[in-house]
Design an enzyme around this catalytic site. Structure first.
Site, PDB file in Angstrom:
ATOM      1  N   GLU A 172       0.699   4.139   0.939  1.00  0.00           N
ATOM      2  CA  GLU A 172       0.130   5.192   1.796  1.00  0.00           C
ATOM      3  C   GLU A 172       1.182   6.254   2.067  1.00  0.00           C
ATOM      4  O   GLU A 172       2.308   5.950   2.431  1.00  0.00           O
ATOM      5  CB  GLU A 172      -0.371   4.597   3.111  1.00  0.00           C
ATOM      6  N   ARG A 216       0.856  -1.198   0.000  1.00  0.00           N
ATOM      7  CA  ARG A 216       0.000   0.000   0.000  1.00  0.00           C
ATOM      8  C   ARG A 216       0.885   1.239   0.000  1.00  0.00           C
ATOM      9  O   ARG A 216       1.654   1.447   0.945  1.00  0.00           O
ATOM     10  CB  ARG A 216      -0.889   0.044   1.263  1.00  0.00           C
ATOM     11  N   GLU A 276      -8.932  -2.367  15.562  1.00  0.00           N
ATOM     12  CA  GLU A 276      -9.459  -3.227  14.499  1.00  0.00           C
ATOM     13  C   GLU A 276      -8.381  -4.224  14.096  1.00  0.00           C
ATOM     14  O   GLU A 276      -7.296  -3.837  13.666  1.00  0.00           O
ATOM     15  CB  GLU A 276      -9.845  -2.366  13.292  1.00  0.00           C
ATOM     16  N   ARG A 308       0.735   2.476  13.060  1.00  0.00           N
ATOM     17  CA  ARG A 308      -0.134   1.332  12.793  1.00  0.00           C
ATOM     18  C   ARG A 308      -0.093   0.859  11.341  1.00  0.00           C
ATOM     19  O   ARG A 308      -0.756  -0.113  10.995  1.00  0.00           O
ATOM     20  CB  ARG A 308      -1.581   1.689  13.153  1.00  0.00           C
ATOM     21  N   HIS A 309       0.639   1.548  10.478  1.00  0.00           N
ATOM     22  CA  HIS A 309       0.617   1.202   9.058  1.00  0.00           C
ATOM     23  C   HIS A 309       2.002   0.848   8.531  1.00  0.00           C
ATOM     24  O   HIS A 309       2.997   1.446   8.924  1.00  0.00           O
ATOM     25  CB  HIS A 309       0.047   2.363   8.237  1.00  0.00           C
ATOM     26  N   ARG A 327      -0.056  -6.644  12.165  1.00  0.00           N
ATOM     27  CA  ARG A 327      -1.011  -5.905  12.974  1.00  0.00           C
ATOM     28  C   ARG A 327      -1.614  -6.796  14.056  1.00  0.00           C
ATOM     29  O   ARG A 327      -1.767  -6.392  15.216  1.00  0.00           O
ATOM     30  CB  ARG A 327      -2.123  -5.348  12.080  1.00  0.00           C
ATOM     31  N   SER A 335     -11.098  -7.088   8.764  1.00  0.00           N
ATOM     32  CA  SER A 335     -12.483  -6.991   8.324  1.00  0.00           C
ATOM     33  C   SER A 335     -12.745  -8.035   7.251  1.00  0.00           C
ATOM     34  O   SER A 335     -11.830  -8.572   6.633  1.00  0.00           O
ATOM     35  CB  SER A 335     -12.796  -5.590   7.816  1.00  0.00           C
TER      36      SER A 335
END
Lengths: 428, 428
Positions: free
Chosen positions: B212, B210, B351, B218-219, B402, B354
């Site tokens: 980002e 990713r 989280e 957290r990433h 994570r 998902s």
């Protein structure tokens, strides 16, 4: 959704006589008083008998390969060629297929390979094609299980890297924000760093990328690499781990899939551990007895490997390759630095994998970089790990698709790759 | 090399009194009549007593973190604080370390995080840092074991792709020969295609990328994604698989590493299956009772999740998220299309992952593409698999780093990543 797998019905292991099955309507035939559906799921096929007129109306014009679920009663002594039948009480159409299909699932003549790869989602509905990937999964499970028992830690190293593993070309460039980076060709440098980090014995299963310009039936531009590295070990130690890992992988496949493999005319070879060992120089002697002269330092050609393969049989190691044929990180034999503590694992004429003891002395490593025309400063992040306590270590790397191709005797490595990437193919 | 692990000596499980141990000389102290070496391997530390003058001369000026092997006798009742001692007969210096070290292994004050990541090969020599990756490996083994028992096939989908999974930005471009390609953000589209291919239940463990722009604790820009997809299943089915997979992973970690974790003051939470479920709309009601008004369709903020987390305790699912908050492939609730058959798995306010039931109807899928501002023709290779027999299906995807960060309560996801890739870091 509560459902029964068709395979369980075929093997007489379904609970009760009333079942719900779900899958693809592979064939639909309307006879005078009955409609027959050949229903397929991931475990097998059976015949669905539809007698109720309302149900027959609902499915009579259904396109092949539509997805349905069927509730009904198992027929006690079926006469159909599929070995199991259900009399349908109710049918639920879950997703209609378009017609015509881009290629057939059950055609007597196979579509050409490009069409198959373009429509992999249909190609894999053929049990003999899907089975290749069940084998791959089981093989990997068997290898992992063995490595876990041997105390290995599974790791994940980065695939976006700033330096080339072998310093060569054959790299895919990545734009990493404002920086230029590459896709990693192999986790080699990282698993070695982890030896310095004291992780002792690690393995990794992950993608590796090679920007090879030429398409062949044996190469992929993206493949799954199974790598191990072991501290305080030499090439002999990791050859032992390799032959046992392969042996356990094959055992696992036979345990999980034995009967099904046979039914599809697929066969796994026997793996009798330990595998025979032959040195590179002994190979040259053997070849010269057949009147074939290979100079020390030359690689063995496919024809020469075929001759050796015929002589050696199934699995065997060719050890002690010349330094000139091996990458910079390969440990020279301390007595004779023109050869190395290295090996290839062969199956008949085919190379499955290679491995070696690695150089652990930082000064020797820098010399080896220079001897291979590489600049040590490009690899500072790696050499640094050798300057502050790198243990002796050894390892190997194995292409999973190549292994499965060789073991199942497939004609093309793409058969063992779900969505192959090659010189021209990046879709699907 | 025949060697005994220090951990086996510490636990009194070494065979015989004479052993060879190998590792890093963490500390060397020259006293009047003896030299003490603290020797460390991947399993623990012990004290080596060197009394012979020749041996003392050989090691007295050895730099810390040099790699040595020691043959000697286990001391029956050691008085040293390390709990085990060896009287050395012989010492073999395998690789000398340079001095000074770029950072310490045993310093009372920890080096800053950048220095630690730049010298990961030393940082991981600290048992509490290495333990994070043993936990990750065991966790993954437990999850895989459970999935294998549930009939899943492990697959490998391509990481070089022509289309963006979620159609968004945040893609790293790759030069694929003369073509423009990308690094895959998620195996989502491929695992769905494999449902159409009839593989029934698949999982994949592999890197995801990713691009980002923002660094957060957290990433990661490259992470390890654990993904499953299941045919003829809905969100409830895969929630059941998820909670059991997590439960089995935690069980495996405790089985493999329980005592060692405790010794390092690391703790794994309890996982009592089934986890509680609460709908998104129920969350809004709960919050409004606290005077916090969230409009339907708004995401929950970190503070709101903290409130909910305090109320719900450890693991719980938030289900039935609004369509507007979910990607195009998420299945709307057939009764109320403004909400979806989706879920997040939470641990307190955090989280973990998902998942959802997916759209399987090709027409609905095209509508959903358009509603999200995406062009269906860009995804033709994917939609095609829906037109010719796509079963209903559901799945989830989980970031391994994570998960481990959350379970071990680590302050930064980079602690759970061997060689993190972030906005500025692509080395080592």
């Amino acid at each position: 959704m509560q459902r029964t797998y068709i395979g369980d019905i075929l093997r007489g292991r379904a609970n009760g006589r009333e079942v719900t099955v779900a899958g693809w309507a592979q064939d639909i035939r309307n006879l005078k008083n009955v409609t027959f559906i050949v229903l397929r799921d991931s475990t097998g096929r059976l015949q669905v008998n539809v007698k109720d007129q309302k149900l027959r109306d609902a499915v009579s014009d259904l396109a092949r390969e539509s997805v349905i679920s069927v509730s009904g009663a198992i027929v006690e002594e079926p006469k159909s060629r599929l070995g199991a039948e259900i009399d349908a009480y109710s049918i639920n159409i879950l997703n209609r297929s378009d017609a015509p299909l881009p290629m057939g699932v059950d055609d007597p003549v196979e579509a050409d390979f490009e069409t198959r790869l373009n429509n992999r989602f249909i190609d894999l509905r053929k049990p003999e094609k899907a089975m290749i990937f069940r084998v791959e999964s089981s093989m990997l499970w068997g290898i992992r299980k063995f490595l876990k028992e041997q105390g290995f830690v599974e790791v994940h190293s980065p695939k976006i890297v700033a330096a080339a593993t072998e310093g060569g070309a054959e790299l895919f460039p990545v734009q990493y924000f404002e920086k230029k980076a590459y896709l990693n060709q192999s986790p080699q440098l990282y698993k070695e760093i982890l030896m310095s980090a004291g992780l002792d014995r690690v393995f990794e299963v992950g993608p590796a990328f090679r920007a090879e310009e030429h398409n062949t039936p044996r190469h992929l531009n993206e493949f799954t690499s199974v790598d191990i590295e072991v501290s305080f070990a030499d090439h002999e130690d990791v050859m032992g781990i390799l032959e046992n890992a392969i042996g356990q992988g094959i055992k696992q496949v036979k345990e999980d899939l034995g009967g099904e493999l046979e039914a599809l005319s697929l066969r796994m070879p026997e793996a009798r551990v330990p595998f025979p060992r032959i040195t590179y120089e002994r190979c040259l002697e053997e070849l010269s007895r057949d009147g074939i002269n290979v100079n020390f330092g030359e690689d063995l050609s496919p024809e020469q490997l075929r001759l050796l393969g015929d002589r050696m049989g199934g699995f065997y190691f060719i050890t002690k390759w010349p330094s000139s044929l091996r990458p910079f990180y390969t440990m020279p034999d301390p007595e004779r630095p023109e050869i190395t503590n290295s090996f290839d694992l062969q199956f008949r004429e085919k190379e499955i994998t290679s491995g070696a003891q690695r150089v652990h002395d930082p000064k020797m490593l820098e010399q080896r970089f220079r001897a291979k025309g590489l600049n040590p400063t490009d690899f500072e992040f790696y050499i640094k790990a050798f300057r502050y306590g790198m243990p002796p270590h050894a390892g190997w790397g194995l292409g999973l698709e190549r292994l499965v191709m060789i073991l199942l005797d497939l004609p093309n490595i793409r058969e063992a790759t779900l969505f192959p990437r090659d010189r021209t193919r990046v879709v699907p």
